[in-house]
Design a protein around this motif. Structure first.
Motif, PDB file in Angstrom:
ATOM      1  N   CYS A  61      81.492  52.563  81.533  1.00 29.41           N
ATOM      2  CA  CYS A  61      82.135  51.517  82.064  1.00 29.41           C
ATOM      3  C   CYS A  61      83.326  51.912  83.031  1.00 29.41           C
ATOM      4  O   CYS A  61      83.904  51.059  83.805  1.00 29.41           O
ATOM      5  CB  CYS A  61      82.309  50.367  81.198  1.00 29.41           C
ATOM      6  SG  CYS A  61      80.925  49.406  80.472  1.00 29.41           S
ATOM      7  N   PRO A 102      83.183  45.448  81.005  1.00 34.99           N
ATOM      8  CA  PRO A 102      84.192  45.894  80.442  1.00 34.99           C
ATOM      9  C   PRO A 102      84.917  46.999  80.920  1.00 34.99           C
ATOM     10  O   PRO A 102      84.138  47.644  81.658  1.00 34.99           O
ATOM     11  CB  PRO A 102      83.586  46.180  78.802  1.00 34.99           C
ATOM     12  CG  PRO A 102      82.065  45.696  78.944  1.00 34.99           C
ATOM     13  CD  PRO A 102      81.941  45.366  80.383  1.00 34.99           C
ATOM     14  N   LEU A 153      77.384  51.275  78.427  1.00 37.48           N
ATOM     15  CA  LEU A 153      76.266  50.067  78.122  1.00 37.48           C
ATOM     16  C   LEU A 153      74.872  50.937  78.369  1.00 37.48           C
ATOM     17  O   LEU A 153      74.736  51.956  79.119  1.00 37.48           O
ATOM     18  CB  LEU A 153      76.140  49.360  79.480  1.00 37.48           C
ATOM     19  CG  LEU A 153      76.863  47.877  79.423  1.00 37.48           C
ATOM     20  CD1 LEU A 153      77.165  47.253  80.615  1.00 37.48           C
ATOM     21  CD2 LEU A 153      76.449  47.119  78.448  1.00 37.48           C
ATOM     22  N   TYR A 197      76.038  47.914  73.539  1.00 40.31           N
ATOM     23  CA  TYR A 197      77.323  48.443  74.227  1.00 40.31           C
ATOM     24  C   TYR A 197      78.088  49.057  72.909  1.00 40.31           C
ATOM     25  O   TYR A 197      78.085  48.524  71.715  1.00 40.31           O
ATOM     26  CB  TYR A 197      78.042  47.134  74.464  1.00 40.31           C
ATOM     27  CG  TYR A 197      79.463  47.217  74.795  1.00 40.31           C
ATOM     28  CD1 TYR A 197      79.930  48.190  75.993  1.00 40.31           C
ATOM     29  CD2 TYR A 197      80.589  46.916  74.289  1.00 40.31           C
ATOM     30  CE1 TYR A 197      81.088  48.418  76.413  1.00 40.31           C
ATOM     31  CE2 TYR A 197      82.007  46.804  74.472  1.00 40.31           C
ATOM     32  CZ  TYR A 197      82.165  47.705  75.585  1.00 40.31           C
ATOM     33  OH  TYR A 197      83.493  48.015  76.055  1.00 40.31           O
ATOM     34  N   ASP A 227      82.046  50.324  72.329  1.00 44.29           N
ATOM     35  CA  ASP A 227      83.384  50.622  72.979  1.00 44.29           C
ATOM     36  C   ASP A 227      84.334  51.634  72.440  1.00 44.29           C
ATOM     37  O   ASP A 227      85.422  51.165  72.478  1.00 44.29           O
ATOM     38  CB  ASP A 227      84.004  48.822  72.754  1.00 44.29           C
ATOM     39  CG  ASP A 227      84.122  48.840  71.151  1.00 44.29           C
ATOM     40  OD1 ASP A 227      83.548  49.754  70.378  1.00 44.29           O
ATOM     41  OD2 ASP A 227      84.529  47.611  70.836  1.00 44.29           O
ATOM     42  N   LYS A 239      80.992  40.150  75.088  1.00 45.39           N
ATOM     43  CA  LYS A 239      80.437  41.536  75.079  1.00 45.39           C
ATOM     44  C   LYS A 239      79.249  41.403  74.041  1.00 45.39           C
ATOM     45  O   LYS A 239      78.945  42.353  73.299  1.00 45.39           O
ATOM     46  CB  LYS A 239      81.430  42.802  74.544  1.00 45.39           C
ATOM     47  CG  LYS A 239      82.502  42.984  75.458  1.00 45.39           C
ATOM     48  CD  LYS A 239      83.378  43.952  74.917  1.00 45.39           C
ATOM     49  CE  LYS A 239      84.539  44.305  76.008  1.00 45.39           C
ATOM     50  NZ  LYS A 239      85.569  43.078  75.954  1.00 45.39           N
ATOM     51  N   ARG A 240      78.567  40.392  74.148  1.00 44.93           N
ATOM     52  CA  ARG A 240      77.298  40.074  73.368  1.00 44.93           C
ATOM     53  C   ARG A 240      76.325  40.365  74.194  1.00 44.93           C
ATOM     54  O   ARG A 240      75.098  39.620  74.493  1.00 44.93           O
ATOM     55  CB  ARG A 240      77.055  38.791  72.894  1.00 44.93           C
ATOM     56  CG  ARG A 240      78.272  38.584  71.671  1.00 44.93           C
ATOM     57  CD  ARG A 240      78.130  39.119  70.513  1.00 44.93           C
ATOM     58  NE  ARG A 240      76.753  39.232  70.039  1.00 44.93           N
ATOM     59  CZ  ARG A 240      76.366  38.595  68.833  1.00 44.93           C
ATOM     60  NH1 ARG A 240      77.278  37.580  68.606  1.00 44.93           N
ATOM     61  NH2 ARG A 240      75.182  38.538  68.502  1.00 44.93           N
ATOM     62  N   PHE A 241      75.967  41.832  74.460  1.00 43.46           N
ATOM     63  CA  PHE A 241      74.863  42.345  75.073  1.00 43.46           C
ATOM     64  C   PHE A 241      73.505  42.286  74.488  1.00 43.46           C
ATOM     65  O   PHE A 241      72.337  42.283  75.042  1.00 43.46           O
ATOM     66  CB  PHE A 241      75.101  43.667  75.751  1.00 43.46           C
ATOM     67  CG  PHE A 241      76.404  43.725  76.956  1.00 43.46           C
ATOM     68  CD1 PHE A 241      76.164  43.424  77.903  1.00 43.46           C
ATOM     69  CD2 PHE A 241      77.636  44.058  76.214  1.00 43.46           C
ATOM     70  CE1 PHE A 241      77.438  43.190  79.105  1.00 43.46           C
ATOM     71  CE2 PHE A 241      78.927  44.120  77.122  1.00 43.46           C
ATOM     72  CZ  PHE A 241      78.628  43.705  78.229  1.00 43.46           C
TER      73      PHE A 241
END
Length: 359
Positions: A168, A181, A186, A208, A210, A347-349
Motif C-alpha cells: 500500500c 490504507p 493487500l 490485509y 498492517d 479494513k475488513r477486506f
C-alpha cells in the motif's frame, strides 16, 4: 466431402484471411489433415485425457491451458511455426477506427459538465520486467506473508491460487482519493479449481497485513493439496511472478452503469463524452492493465446491477497469457473484486465480494 473438396474449402478460407503464400498454405493444409486423421490418438497422447468429453468437464481455465499446449505440440509435430501466420491487425485497426469515431462525435457541452461529477480515480497496474524483491507489489509467484498466515483452501481441500500482493505504500502516491490504507500489504487469492463466477464460501480470499513490511517472508506453497486439484496435478498452481508498476488516471462509468447521466443521450454521445473527458480509451486500457478502484469495465452487463452505491470496486483483473501460467478467467474474461465502503474504511477486506465475467 472428398479430400479435394476439403482442401479447396480450406484454401478459400485461408485466402479470405489474407494468406497468399501457396507453399505455406499447402504445408498448413497437410498438417490439418494429419491432425484430423489422428485427433483421438493425439488428444490422449498429449493431454492424458481419455477423450474430448473428459477435457470439456474440466474448468475453463484448464481447458484453455490444455488446448494451448496441444496446439504448440501439434505445431511442433507438423513443422508449422505460428510466427509464419499473417499478422492480424484487424483488432488494432478496429480500435483506432472506433477512437476516430468517438473523436468525431459532437458532444453537447451540458453532457460533459454532467458527466464530470462522476469522475473517480483508478490506479492502473502494469506488469514489468523489474526485479522482484520481498515486500514489493507483484502478481503471481508466492506471497510474502506475516507470522501466523494460513493458506486458505476451497471446499474440496485444494489451496487457492495466489494472484497478487499490493504494497500500500507503493500505491499511496497514486491514490488521489485516499481510499486505500497508507501502509501494509493487500493479498488476493482465487479458486481456479472450481472457478466460481460469484462469491461462494472459500472461492476467493482477500486479506490485509498492517504490520512492518520488512518482517514479511516468502510463504511455501502448501505441499499436501487434495488429489482432485487439476491445477496442482498439472504443476501450475503458481502464477508466473511479475513485478508491477502503477499510474493514476481519471475513470468514468460505462453507459450501462450510469443511467442518471446517460438517460437523455445516445450510447455514441455518452461514449464520445467519456472518451473526451478521460483522454484515453477505457476498453483498450482494460485489456492492457489491471486496476485498483475506479469503475468496472464489464463484459456481459453493468455491475451496478449487482453492486449498488454502497459498494466500490476494489480491484479488476483481466486475463493474460504467460510463458507457463497466467490468469485465465473463464474464456478470456475479467475478475472483479467489490467491497462495501464501510468495510473498506474499517479494513475488513475479508468481506470482499467477487464477480467473474467472460466472452
Amino acid at each position: 466431402m472428398d479430400n479435394n473438396d476439403y482442401r479447396s474449402q480450406l484454401e478459400n478460407v485461408m485466402r479470405s484471411q489474407g494468406m497468399d503464400d501457396e507453399a505455406f498454405m499447402k504445408k498448413l493444409i497437410d498438417a490439418q489433415q494429419e491432425i484430423m486423421m489422428n485427433a483421438d490418438r493425439l488428444m490422449t497422447e498429449f493431454t492424458g485425457a481419455g477423450d474430448i468429453s473428459e477435457i470439456m468437464n474440466m474448468p475453463v481455465s484448464e481447458q484453455s491451458r490444455i488446448f494451448r499446449e496441444l496446439n504448440e505440440k501439434l505445431c511442433e509435430m507438423t513443422g508449422i511455426d505460428t510466427a509464419d501466420f499473417p499478422e492480424d491487425n484487424d483488432s488494432a485497426a478496429e480500435r483506432e477506427e472506433y477512437k476516430a469515431m468517438l473523436e468525431s462525435i459532437e458532444v453537447p457541452e451540458e453532457m460533459l459538465e454532467k458527466l464530470k461529477k462522476y469522475r473517480r480515480n483508478s490506479i492502473y497496474i502494469e506488469q514489468s520486467e523489474a526485479e522482484v524483491y520481498i515486500g514489493c507489489s507483484k502478481t503471481g509467484g508466492i506471497p510474502d506473508v506475516y507470522e501466523g498466515f494460513e493458506w486458505v483452501r476451497n471446499s474440496e481441500g485444494n489451496p487457492l491460487t495466489f494472484l497478487m500482493q499490493i504494497n500500500c505504500e507503493e500505491i499511496h502516491p497514486f491514490d488521489r482519493e485516499n481510499i486505500f490504507p497508507e501502509k501494509g500489504m493487500l493479498y488476493f487469492f482465487y479458486d481456479f479449481d472450481s472457478e466460481p463466477w460469484e462469491t461462494v464460501e472459500n472461492g476467493h480470499y482477500v486479506c490485509y497485513y498492517d504490520g512492518v513490511i520488512s518482517e514479511l517472508r516468502p510463504c511455501e506453497f502448501p505441499d499436501e493439496p487434495a488429489e482432485n486439484s487439476c491445477r496442482y496435478a498439472e504443476g501450475n498452481c503458481v502464477i508466473d511472478e511479475k513485478a508491477v508498476e502503477f499510474f493514476a488516471a481519471d475513470d468514468l462509468p460505462e453507459y450501462d452503469d450510469n443511467y442518471e447521466a446517460a438517460e437523455d443521450y445516445s450510447y455514441e454521445e455518452y461514449e464520445g463524452a467519456r472518451y473526451r473527458l478521460l483522454g484515453y480509451d477505457p476498453f483498450e486500457y482494460s485489456e492492457k492493465y489491471f486496476k485498483l478502484g475506479g469503475y468496472s469495465n464489464s463484459i456481459q452487463y453493468g455491475l451496478s446491477e449487482e453492486f449498488d452505491s454502497s459498494y466500490v470496486q476494489l480491484c479488476q483483473l483481466t486475463t493474460y497469457e504467460s510463458e507457463k501460467c497466467g490468469f485465465m478467467f473463464g474464456d478470456g474474461g475479467n475478475l472483479y473484486f467489490y467491497i462495501k465502503k464501510e468495510d473498506l474504511i474499517n479494513k475488513r477486506f475479508d468481506r470482499t465480494e467477487i464477480v467473474l465475467q467472460c466472452y
